[in-house]
Design a protein around this motif. Structure first.
Motif, short mmCIF file in Angstrom:
data_model
loop_
_atom_site.label_atom_id
_atom_site.label_comp_id
_atom_site.label_asym_id
_atom_site.label_seq_id
_atom_site.Cartn_x
_atom_site.Cartn_y
_atom_site.Cartn_z
N SER A 138 0.82 -1.21 0.00
CA SER A 138 0.00 0.00 0.00
C SER A 138 0.85 1.26 0.00
N PRO A 139 0.37 2.33 -0.66
CA PRO A 139 1.05 3.63 -0.60
C PRO A 139 0.69 4.34 0.71
N VAL A 140 1.30 3.89 1.80
CA VAL A 140 0.90 4.33 3.14
C VAL A 140 1.04 5.84 3.33
N ALA A 141 2.12 6.41 2.84
CA ALA A 141 2.31 7.86 3.00
C ALA A 141 1.18 8.63 2.35
N GLU A 142 0.73 8.15 1.20
CA GLU A 142 -0.39 8.81 0.51
C GLU A 142 -1.69 8.62 1.30
N HIS A 143 -1.84 7.46 1.94
CA HIS A 143 -3.03 7.23 2.77
C HIS A 143 -3.07 8.23 3.93
N LEU A 144 -1.94 8.45 4.57
CA LEU A 144 -1.89 9.40 5.68
C LEU A 144 -2.18 10.82 5.21
N ALA A 145 -1.65 11.17 4.04
CA ALA A 145 -1.92 12.50 3.49
C ALA A 145 -3.40 12.68 3.21
N LEU A 146 -4.04 11.63 2.73
CA LEU A 146 -5.48 11.69 2.45
C LEU A 146 -6.28 11.86 3.74
N PRO A 152 -8.31 17.35 9.00
CA PRO A 152 -7.10 18.14 9.27
C PRO A 152 -6.69 18.16 10.75
N SER A 153 -7.66 17.97 11.64
CA SER A 153 -7.36 18.04 13.08
C SER A 153 -6.75 16.76 13.63
N ALA A 154 -6.67 15.71 12.81
CA ALA A 154 -6.19 14.41 13.28
C ALA A 154 -4.73 14.48 13.70
N LYS A 155 -4.45 13.99 14.88
CA LYS A 155 -3.09 13.90 15.40
C LYS A 155 -2.66 12.46 15.69
N THR A 156 -3.68 11.63 15.98
CA THR A 156 -3.42 10.23 16.35
C THR A 156 -4.22 9.31 15.43
N ILE A 157 -3.53 8.33 14.85
CA ILE A 157 -4.17 7.38 13.94
C ILE A 157 -4.28 6.02 14.63
N ALA A 173 4.99 -1.28 10.53
CA ALA A 173 6.32 -0.66 10.55
C ALA A 173 6.41 0.49 9.57
N VAL A 174 5.85 0.30 8.39
CA VAL A 174 5.84 1.37 7.38
C VAL A 174 5.00 2.54 7.86
N LEU A 175 3.83 2.22 8.44
CA LEU A 175 2.92 3.26 8.93
C LEU A 175 3.59 4.12 10.00
N LYS A 176 4.27 3.48 10.95
CA LYS A 176 4.92 4.24 12.02
C LYS A 176 5.99 5.18 11.47
N ALA A 177 6.76 4.70 10.51
CA ALA A 177 7.82 5.54 9.92
C ALA A 177 7.23 6.72 9.18
N ASP A 178 6.18 6.47 8.38
CA ASP A 178 5.56 7.54 7.60
C ASP A 178 4.78 8.51 8.50
N ALA A 179 4.16 7.98 9.56
CA ALA A 179 3.41 8.83 10.48
C ALA A 179 4.34 9.80 11.20
N GLU A 180 5.51 9.30 11.59
CA GLU A 180 6.47 10.17 12.27
C GLU A 180 6.88 11.35 11.38
N LYS A 181 7.08 11.07 10.11
CA LYS A 181 7.43 12.12 9.15
C LYS A 181 6.29 13.13 9.00
N ALA A 182 5.06 12.65 9.14
CA ALA A 182 3.88 13.51 8.96
C ALA A 182 3.44 14.17 10.26
N GLY A 183 4.18 13.92 11.36
CA GLY A 183 3.82 14.51 12.64
C GLY A 183 2.62 13.86 13.29
N LEU A 184 2.41 12.59 13.00
CA LEU A 184 1.27 11.85 13.54
C LEU A 184 1.75 10.74 14.48
#
Length: 317
Positions: A138-146, A152-157, A173-184
């Motif tokens: 899955s394109p996880v980073a794109e999912h988080l951006a969506l 917009p108020s989401a901080k915790t997934i 593992a991918v989600l955690k890495a991408d979430a950290e980059k996105a501030g989530l």
């Protein structure tokens, strides 16, 4: 007259489509749900187009493990004993069971996010042995951006998954890495069987600003339980597979699994025509659709922004 007749027969033979030899393709999935069912249909349709027609020169066998890994292993052993021309396991658990059961029969897996992590192959370009297939990472980073664009108020997934499914562990593992980059921040909640899904979703209420469900067969097979919790608590729910949007998730950016099945079917045809699966590179599925559900969003207290609606491939009212 004989030379003329022979020449005519040769001409007719060249003009007629070649008839494929009789073959057996055995397909198994860890569970039945719309995405995996669509993948199976895609495989069959490509086989049919290639001249392998069910009931004529193709025996197309399907078995579901009904969500039970022990049953998946039993099916894999049964298929290995039956010796079909190709085995097509759909999903990571089924692929792991089949690869463990045979070293000789060609295996073409599909709907497996991380073939390396699941230890199905040692190399994506040159898998070796009797195994190849198609990854649906899955394109996880794109999912988080969506998710951030819609909420917009989401901080915790909240990550709702089966901790026993290798596919979902890899995606975490991918989600955690991408979430950290996105501030989530990511909060986990696990369900190891479908009966636990609703309770695992309820455990995220008050702890997460949105729920994200990966391509996890256990969770998706019982998606309606999670959707009910999200609607009741006004907790936005997103999925990684587009087939789940019509079942109540707000949105998904992902593969059309019928197309995933067709891409898999093309590999199966190559194997049936004599190619060694171990010499066919493992591919990543192509294509990505955005599907949104306005009614589901409203039930979860969310209004879909026009920026999302305008680029969606499909909008469910």
């Amino acid at each position: 007259m004989r030379p003329i007749l022979l020449a005519l027969a040769a001409t007719l033979a060249l003009s007629l489509p070649a008839r494929a030899d009789n073959v057996t393709v055995a397909v198994t999935a860890i569970v039945e749900h719309p995405a995996l069912d669509a993948a199976r249909k895609g495989v069959l349709d490509v086989l049919t187009a290639a001249g392998y027609k069910e009931g004529e020169n193709l025996k197309f066998v399907f078995e579901s493990a009904q969500g039970n890994p022990a049953t998946a292993a039993q099916i894999a052993r049964q298929f290995a004993g039956d010796e079909p021309n190709v085995i097509v396991p759909i999903s990571t658990p089924s692929a792991q069971a089949v690869v463990s059961a045979t070293r000789d029969i060609p295996v073409v897996f599909t709907a497996v996010s991380d073939p390396l992590g699941a230890q199905l192959v040692k190399n994506m370009e040159k898998p070796g042995g009797n195994v190849t297939g198609l990854s649906d990472m899955s394109p996880v980073a794109e999912h988080l951006a969506l998710i951030k664009e819609i909420v917009p108020s989401a901080k915790t997934i909240g990550y709702l998954y089966n901790s026993g499914e290798a596919n979902s562990v890899s995606l975490l593992a991918v989600l955690k890495a991408d979430a950290e980059k996105a501030g989530l921040t990511v909060v986990e909640s696990a369900a190891t069987k479908s009966a636990e899904v609703q309770g695992a979703a309820r455990a995220l209420v008050g702890r997460a600003d949105a729920i994200y469900i990966p391509t996890d067969n256990t969770i998706i097979s019982a998606l309606e339980g999670a959707v009910a919790v999200s609607e009741e608590s006004k907790l936005p729910l997103f999925t990684a597979d587009t087939d789940s949007v019509s079942r109540g998730s707000i949105a998904a950016l992902g593969f059309n699994y019928y197309d995933v099945g067709k891409q898999t079917g093309e590999i199966v045809v190559r194997v049936l025509k004599g190619e060694n699966p171990g010499e066919i590179a493992v591919k990543t599925a192509a294509g990505s659709d955005l599907v949104v559900n306005k009614a589901a969003a409203a039930k979860m207290g969310v209004t879909l922004p026009q920026s999302v609606l305008s680029r969606a491939n499909k909008v469910i009212e």
